[in-house]
Design an enzyme around this catalytic site. Structure first.
Site, short mmCIF file in Angstrom:
data_model
loop_
_atom_site.label_atom_id
_atom_site.label_comp_id
_atom_site.label_asym_id
_atom_site.label_seq_id
_atom_site.Cartn_x
_atom_site.Cartn_y
_atom_site.Cartn_z
N GLY A 152 7.91 1.50 5.25
CA GLY A 152 5.45 1.55 4.78
C GLY A 152 5.04 1.47 3.67
O GLY A 152 4.52 1.87 3.49
N PRO B 117 10.94 -4.89 1.03
CA PRO B 117 12.23 -4.77 2.28
C PRO B 117 11.10 -4.75 3.04
O PRO B 117 9.91 -3.64 3.19
CB PRO B 117 13.40 -4.23 2.50
CG PRO B 117 12.95 -2.97 0.80
CD PRO B 117 11.63 -3.92 0.18
N ASP C 108 -1.94 -1.49 10.61
CA ASP C 108 -2.08 -1.47 8.65
C ASP C 108 -3.26 -2.66 8.88
O ASP C 108 -3.75 -2.54 7.52
CB ASP C 108 -1.61 -0.73 7.85
CG ASP C 108 -0.06 -1.73 8.35
OD1 ASP C 108 -0.51 -2.63 8.54
OD2 ASP C 108 0.37 -1.16 7.35
N GLY D 11 4.25 -6.47 5.18
CA GLY D 11 4.45 -7.90 6.51
C GLY D 11 3.00 -8.27 6.69
O GLY D 11 2.58 -9.21 6.80
N SER D 12 2.53 -6.84 6.05
CA SER D 12 0.56 -7.13 7.40
C SER D 12 -0.26 -7.88 6.07
O SER D 12 -1.34 -8.25 6.10
CB SER D 12 -0.13 -5.35 7.17
OG SER D 12 1.13 -4.96 8.23
N LYS E 124 0.28 -1.44 0.03
CA LYS E 124 -0.21 0.16 0.25
C LYS E 124 0.26 1.43 -0.24
O LYS E 124 1.88 0.98 0.57
CB LYS E 124 -1.04 0.33 0.92
CG LYS E 124 -0.65 -0.32 2.59
CD LYS E 124 0.00 1.40 3.43
CE LYS E 124 0.85 1.02 4.45
NZ LYS E 124 1.64 2.37 5.39
O1 C5P Z 1 -0.47 -1.56 15.27
P1 C5P Z 1 1.45 -1.85 14.41
O2 C5P Z 1 1.74 -3.02 15.10
O3 C5P Z 1 1.28 -1.51 13.11
O4 C5P Z 1 2.30 -0.25 15.12
C1 C5P Z 1 3.47 -0.54 15.22
C2 C5P Z 1 4.00 0.55 16.25
O5 C5P Z 1 3.33 1.72 15.47
C3 C5P Z 1 2.62 1.02 17.34
O6 C5P Z 1 3.99 -0.13 18.29
C4 C5P Z 1 3.15 2.19 17.81
O7 C5P Z 1 4.31 2.54 18.73
C5 C5P Z 1 2.72 3.20 16.38
N1 C5P Z 1 1.79 3.44 16.02
C6 C5P Z 1 0.63 4.26 16.92
N2 C5P Z 1 -0.62 4.53 16.47
C7 C5P Z 1 -0.70 4.16 15.45
C8 C5P Z 1 -0.22 2.77 14.98
C9 C5P Z 1 0.88 2.61 15.22
O8 C5P Z 1 1.45 4.98 18.03
N3 C5P Z 1 -2.15 3.76 14.77
#
Ligand code: C5P
Length: 291
Positions: free
Chosen positions: A101, A97, A139, A105-106, A15
Protein backbone atom coordinates in the site's frame (compact mmCIF):
# COMPACT_ATOMS: atom_id res chain seq x y z
CA UNK A 1 19.55 11.64 -11.02
CA UNK A 2 23.27 10.89 -11.24
CA UNK A 3 24.81 10.16 -14.65
CA UNK A 4 27.61 7.64 -15.23
CA UNK A 5 28.24 7.35 -18.98
CA UNK A 6 24.88 6.27 -20.39
CA UNK A 7 23.40 5.09 -17.08
CA UNK A 8 21.16 6.86 -14.61
CA UNK A 9 20.65 6.01 -10.96
CA UNK A 10 17.31 7.23 -9.63
CA UNK A 11 15.36 6.95 -6.41
CA UNK A 12 11.66 6.04 -6.54
CA UNK A 13 9.94 7.36 -3.40
CA UNK A 14 6.91 5.61 -1.93
CA UNK A 15 3.70 7.25 -0.68
CA UNK A 16 1.43 7.24 2.32
CA UNK A 17 -2.33 7.72 2.07
CA UNK A 18 -3.00 10.33 4.75
CA UNK A 19 -6.69 10.25 3.86
CA UNK A 20 -8.71 7.81 1.77
CA UNK A 21 -12.47 7.94 1.36
CA UNK A 22 -14.31 5.58 -0.99
CA UNK A 23 -17.44 7.23 -2.42
CA UNK A 24 -18.89 4.32 -4.39
CA UNK A 25 -18.43 1.60 -6.97
CA UNK A 26 -18.31 2.56 -10.65
CA UNK A 27 -19.62 0.77 -13.71
CA UNK A 28 -16.05 0.00 -14.85
CA UNK A 29 -15.38 -2.00 -11.65
CA UNK A 30 -13.19 0.66 -10.07
CA UNK A 31 -14.21 2.81 -7.12
CA UNK A 32 -14.48 6.59 -6.94
CA UNK A 33 -12.09 7.72 -4.26
CA UNK A 34 -10.96 10.93 -2.56
CA UNK A 35 -7.43 10.45 -1.28
CA UNK A 36 -4.57 12.64 -0.05
CA UNK A 37 -1.15 11.19 -0.77
CA UNK A 38 2.31 12.24 0.34
CA UNK A 39 5.68 11.03 -0.97
CA UNK A 40 8.10 10.05 1.78
CA UNK A 41 11.78 9.25 2.06
CA UNK A 42 11.48 5.44 1.89
CA UNK A 43 12.31 4.40 -1.65
CA UNK A 44 13.37 1.80 -4.16
CA UNK A 45 16.43 2.41 -6.30
CA UNK A 46 16.67 2.08 -10.08
CA UNK A 47 19.55 1.92 -12.53
CA UNK A 48 18.58 2.71 -16.10
CA UNK A 49 21.15 2.23 -18.86
CA UNK A 50 21.46 1.91 -22.65
CA UNK A 51 20.52 -1.41 -24.21
CA UNK A 52 19.37 -2.81 -27.56
CA UNK A 53 16.03 -4.02 -26.23
CA UNK A 54 13.71 -3.05 -23.40
CA UNK A 55 14.68 -5.12 -20.35
CA UNK A 56 13.39 -4.91 -16.79
CA UNK A 57 15.13 -6.75 -13.97
CA UNK A 58 13.80 -6.88 -10.43
CA UNK A 59 15.96 -8.17 -7.58
CA UNK A 60 12.99 -9.67 -5.67
CA UNK A 61 11.47 -13.02 -6.59
CA UNK A 62 7.97 -11.73 -5.74
CA UNK A 63 8.28 -8.72 -8.09
CA UNK A 64 8.30 -9.83 -11.75
CA UNK A 65 11.08 -9.05 -14.20
CA UNK A 66 10.28 -8.53 -17.89
CA UNK A 67 6.93 -7.69 -19.55
CA UNK A 68 4.85 -8.31 -16.42
CA UNK A 69 6.59 -5.55 -14.53
CA UNK A 70 4.62 -2.29 -14.50
CA UNK A 71 7.83 -0.40 -15.42
CA UNK A 72 8.02 -2.45 -18.63
CA UNK A 73 4.36 -1.74 -19.36
CA UNK A 74 4.65 2.02 -18.94
CA UNK A 75 7.67 2.20 -21.28
CA UNK A 76 5.79 0.11 -23.88
CA UNK A 77 2.83 2.50 -23.53
CA UNK A 78 5.20 5.45 -24.12
CA UNK A 79 6.64 3.73 -27.21
CA UNK A 80 3.13 3.28 -28.61
CA UNK A 81 2.22 6.90 -27.90
CA UNK A 82 5.44 8.34 -29.31
CA UNK A 83 5.68 5.94 -32.25
CA UNK A 84 9.33 5.12 -31.53
CA UNK A 85 11.35 2.54 -29.65
CA UNK A 86 12.80 3.34 -26.23
CA UNK A 87 15.23 0.47 -25.58
CA UNK A 88 16.81 0.50 -22.13
CA UNK A 89 17.93 -1.79 -19.33
CA UNK A 90 15.99 -1.04 -16.14
CA UNK A 91 17.31 -2.62 -12.95
CA UNK A 92 15.08 -2.27 -9.91
CA UNK A 93 16.61 -2.66 -6.47
CA UNK A 94 13.59 -3.22 -4.27
CA UNK A 95 13.82 -1.87 -0.74
CA UNK A 96 10.05 -2.00 -0.26
CA UNK A 97 7.98 -5.18 -0.46
CA UNK A 98 5.06 -5.43 -2.93
CA UNK A 99 1.50 -5.42 -1.61
CA UNK A 100 2.30 -2.85 1.08
CA UNK A 101 0.00 0.00 0.00
CA UNK A 102 3.01 2.26 -0.40
CA UNK A 103 2.80 2.54 -4.20
CA UNK A 104 6.43 1.48 -4.63
CA UNK A 105 5.79 -0.41 -7.88
CA UNK A 106 3.88 2.56 -9.32
CA UNK A 107 6.69 4.90 -8.33
CA UNK A 108 9.28 2.55 -9.86
CA UNK A 109 7.34 2.70 -13.14
CA UNK A 110 7.13 6.49 -13.21
CA UNK A 111 10.81 6.98 -12.35
CA UNK A 112 11.80 4.29 -14.86
CA UNK A 113 9.93 6.07 -17.64
CA UNK A 114 11.34 9.46 -16.62
CA UNK A 115 14.87 8.02 -16.74
CA UNK A 116 14.30 6.18 -20.05
CA UNK A 117 13.00 9.38 -21.66
CA UNK A 118 15.99 11.27 -20.31
CA UNK A 119 18.38 8.59 -21.61
CA UNK A 120 16.87 9.02 -25.09
CA UNK A 121 16.71 12.80 -24.76
CA UNK A 122 12.94 12.75 -25.29
CA UNK A 123 10.76 15.38 -23.65
CA UNK A 124 7.00 15.01 -23.33
CA UNK A 125 4.40 17.40 -21.87
CA UNK A 126 3.38 16.62 -18.29
CA UNK A 127 -0.20 15.99 -19.49
CA UNK A 128 1.11 13.16 -21.72
CA UNK A 129 3.14 11.75 -18.84
CA UNK A 130 0.03 11.78 -16.63
CA UNK A 131 -2.02 10.03 -19.34
CA UNK A 132 0.67 7.35 -19.75
CA UNK A 133 0.79 6.85 -16.00
CA UNK A 134 -3.00 6.55 -15.80
CA UNK A 135 -2.92 3.88 -18.52
CA UNK A 136 -1.00 1.48 -16.24
CA UNK A 137 -2.47 2.13 -12.77
CA UNK A 138 -4.55 4.26 -10.44
CA UNK A 139 -1.87 5.71 -8.16
CA UNK A 140 0.83 6.02 -10.85
CA UNK A 141 -0.30 9.55 -11.95
CA UNK A 142 0.33 10.85 -8.42
CA UNK A 143 4.04 9.97 -8.73
CA UNK A 144 4.49 12.10 -11.85
CA UNK A 145 4.61 15.11 -9.52
CA UNK A 146 4.78 13.56 -6.06
CA UNK A 147 4.95 15.66 -2.86
CA UNK A 148 1.39 16.09 -1.53
CA UNK A 149 -1.69 15.80 -3.73
CA UNK A 150 -5.40 15.10 -3.50
CA UNK A 151 -6.36 12.44 -6.01
CA UNK A 152 -9.91 11.94 -7.24
CA UNK A 153 -11.73 9.71 -9.72
CA UNK A 154 -10.16 6.27 -9.45
CA UNK A 155 -7.04 8.14 -8.30
CA UNK A 156 -5.90 9.53 -11.65
CA UNK A 157 -7.07 13.16 -11.21
CA UNK A 158 -4.15 14.71 -9.34
CA UNK A 159 -4.62 18.07 -7.59
CA UNK A 160 -1.48 19.45 -5.93
CA UNK A 161 -1.95 20.35 -2.26
CA UNK A 162 -0.19 23.17 -0.41
CA UNK A 163 1.77 21.58 2.43
CA UNK A 164 4.18 23.66 4.52
CA UNK A 165 7.03 22.26 6.58
CA UNK A 166 8.27 18.75 7.01
CA UNK A 167 6.34 15.80 8.41
CA UNK A 168 7.81 12.81 10.21
CA UNK A 169 6.49 9.26 10.24
CA UNK A 170 7.32 5.77 11.40
CA UNK A 171 6.32 3.15 8.84
CA UNK A 172 5.94 -0.50 9.84
CA UNK A 173 6.43 -3.19 7.19
CA UNK A 174 6.28 -6.95 7.46
CA UNK A 175 2.54 -7.64 7.73
CA UNK A 176 2.54 -9.59 4.45
CA UNK A 177 1.12 -9.07 0.96
CA UNK A 178 -2.28 -7.36 0.67
CA UNK A 179 -4.00 -7.53 -2.72
CA UNK A 180 -5.71 -4.24 -3.64
CA UNK A 181 -8.61 -5.85 -5.61
CA UNK A 182 -9.24 -8.25 -2.70
CA UNK A 183 -9.41 -5.36 -0.21
CA UNK A 184 -11.75 -3.31 -2.44
CA UNK A 185 -13.93 -6.42 -2.85
CA UNK A 186 -14.18 -6.69 0.94
CA UNK A 187 -15.64 -3.15 1.24
CA UNK A 188 -19.15 -4.64 0.86
CA UNK A 189 -20.74 -1.27 0.17
CA UNK A 190 -19.08 0.44 3.13
CA UNK A 191 -18.75 3.78 1.35
CA UNK A 192 -18.60 7.23 2.93
CA UNK A 193 -18.75 10.97 2.44
CA UNK A 194 -15.94 12.20 4.64
CA UNK A 195 -13.87 15.05 3.27
CA UNK A 196 -10.20 15.82 4.01
CA UNK A 197 -10.75 19.51 4.89
CA UNK A 198 -9.22 19.24 8.40
CA UNK A 199 -6.14 17.51 7.01
CA UNK A 200 -5.78 20.02 4.16
CA UNK A 201 -5.92 22.93 6.64
CA UNK A 202 -3.28 21.34 8.87
CA UNK A 203 -1.03 20.74 5.85
CA UNK A 204 -1.46 24.31 4.60
CA UNK A 205 -0.60 25.70 8.03
CA UNK A 206 2.34 23.34 8.45
CA UNK A 207 0.83 21.87 11.63
CA UNK A 208 1.88 18.48 12.93
CA UNK A 209 -0.54 15.75 11.92
CA UNK A 210 -2.44 13.74 14.52
CA UNK A 211 -4.62 10.67 14.20
CA UNK A 212 -7.65 12.99 14.02
CA UNK A 213 -6.47 14.26 10.63
CA UNK A 214 -6.06 10.77 9.17
CA UNK A 215 -8.71 8.49 7.71
CA UNK A 216 -8.73 5.30 5.65
CA UNK A 217 -12.07 3.81 4.59
CA UNK A 218 -10.19 0.73 3.34
CA UNK A 219 -8.84 -0.22 6.76
CA UNK A 220 -11.90 -2.20 8.00
CA UNK A 221 -12.12 -3.90 4.58
CA UNK A 222 -8.42 -4.80 4.72
CA UNK A 223 -8.97 -6.30 8.19
CA UNK A 224 -11.90 -8.33 6.85
CA UNK A 225 -9.88 -9.54 3.85
CA UNK A 226 -6.74 -10.21 5.92
CA UNK A 227 -7.55 -10.86 9.61
CA UNK A 228 -3.79 -11.11 10.17
CA UNK A 229 -3.60 -7.33 9.60
CA UNK A 230 -5.96 -6.68 12.49
CA UNK A 231 -3.84 -8.91 14.75
CA UNK A 232 -0.76 -7.04 13.57
CA UNK A 233 -2.36 -3.68 14.42
CA UNK A 234 -3.32 -4.98 17.90
CA UNK A 235 0.27 -6.02 18.47
CA UNK A 236 1.45 -2.57 17.39
CA UNK A 237 -1.00 -0.99 19.83
CA UNK A 238 0.24 -3.23 22.64
CA UNK A 239 3.82 -2.28 21.81
CA UNK A 240 3.45 1.51 21.69
CA UNK A 241 -0.01 2.36 23.08
CA UNK A 242 -0.99 4.24 19.93
CA UNK A 243 -3.25 3.31 17.05
CA UNK A 244 -1.45 2.75 13.75
CA UNK A 245 -2.90 3.76 10.38
CA UNK A 246 -3.01 1.58 7.31
CA UNK A 247 -1.65 3.05 4.06
CA UNK A 248 -3.95 2.44 1.08
CA UNK A 249 -5.05 -1.18 0.92
CA UNK A 250 -2.15 -2.20 3.17
CA UNK A 251 -0.25 -3.96 4.48
CA UNK A 252 2.06 -1.18 5.71
CA UNK A 253 1.02 0.77 8.81
CA UNK A 254 2.28 4.19 9.84
CA UNK A 255 2.34 6.59 12.77
CA UNK A 256 2.65 10.37 12.37
CA UNK A 257 5.17 11.77 14.90
CA UNK A 258 6.26 15.28 15.86
CA UNK A 259 9.97 15.22 15.13
CA UNK A 260 12.85 13.18 13.77
CA UNK A 261 13.81 12.44 17.36
CA UNK A 262 10.33 11.09 18.14
CA UNK A 263 10.53 8.99 14.99
CA UNK A 264 13.85 7.49 16.12
CA UNK A 265 12.49 6.73 19.61
CA UNK A 266 9.31 5.12 18.31
CA UNK A 267 11.31 3.15 15.75
CA UNK A 268 13.67 1.84 18.45
CA UNK A 269 10.74 0.73 20.61
CA UNK A 270 9.12 -1.09 17.69
CA UNK A 271 12.41 -2.68 16.60
CA UNK A 272 12.91 -3.94 20.17
CA UNK A 273 9.51 -5.65 19.89
CA UNK A 274 10.53 -7.33 16.63
CA UNK A 275 8.79 -5.04 14.10
CA UNK A 276 10.34 -3.90 10.81
CA UNK A 277 9.94 -0.18 11.58
CA UNK A 278 11.43 2.61 9.44
CA UNK A 279 11.68 6.34 10.16
CA UNK A 280 10.60 8.53 7.25
CA UNK A 281 10.12 12.17 6.35
CA UNK A 282 7.92 13.87 3.79
CA UNK A 283 9.45 15.02 0.52
CA UNK A 284 11.04 13.88 -2.71
CA UNK A 285 14.49 12.50 -3.48
CA UNK A 286 16.74 14.86 -5.44
CA UNK A 287 16.34 13.21 -8.81
CA UNK A 288 17.06 15.62 -11.62
CA UNK A 289 13.83 16.86 -13.20
CA UNK A 290 11.53 15.66 -10.44
CA UNK A 291 11.26 18.92 -8.49
O1 C5P B 1 -5.39 0.62 -10.92
P1 C5P B 1 -4.72 -0.38 -10.05
O2 C5P B 1 -4.01 -1.45 -10.83
O3 C5P B 1 -3.87 0.22 -9.00
O4 C5P B 1 -5.90 -1.09 -9.26
C1 C5P B 1 -5.86 -2.40 -8.83
C2 C5P B 1 -7.25 -2.86 -8.50
O5 C5P B 1 -7.73 -2.19 -7.32
C3 C5P B 1 -8.29 -2.58 -9.55
O6 C5P B 1 -8.33 -3.62 -10.51
C4 C5P B 1 -9.57 -2.53 -8.73
O7 C5P B 1 -10.01 -3.84 -8.41
C5 C5P B 1 -9.10 -1.89 -7.45
N1 C5P B 1 -9.30 -0.43 -7.43
C6 C5P B 1 -10.59 0.07 -7.31
N2 C5P B 1 -10.78 1.42 -7.29
C7 C5P B 1 -9.74 2.27 -7.36
C8 C5P B 1 -8.42 1.78 -7.47
C9 C5P B 1 -8.23 0.42 -7.51
O8 C5P B 1 -11.56 -0.69 -7.24
N3 C5P B 1 -9.96 3.58 -7.31
Amino acid sequence: MTTERSALRVMAPCKLNLFLEVRGRRDDGYHDIDTVLETISLRDELRVSSAHELEVHSDRADVPSGPENIAFRIVRAAEARLGRRLPARIEIKKELPPGSGLGAGSSDAVEALRAVLSLHDVRIPESDFLALAASVGSDTPFFVRGRVARCLGRGEHVLPVLARGLRHYVVVLGAGFASTPKVYAALLGDFGERSPEGLLEALARGEALTSDHLHNRLQPAAFRAYPILEDFEHRLFKSVGRRAHLSGSGSAFFFPVLSENDAMELRERLLADGFDARAATSGLPENEGSS
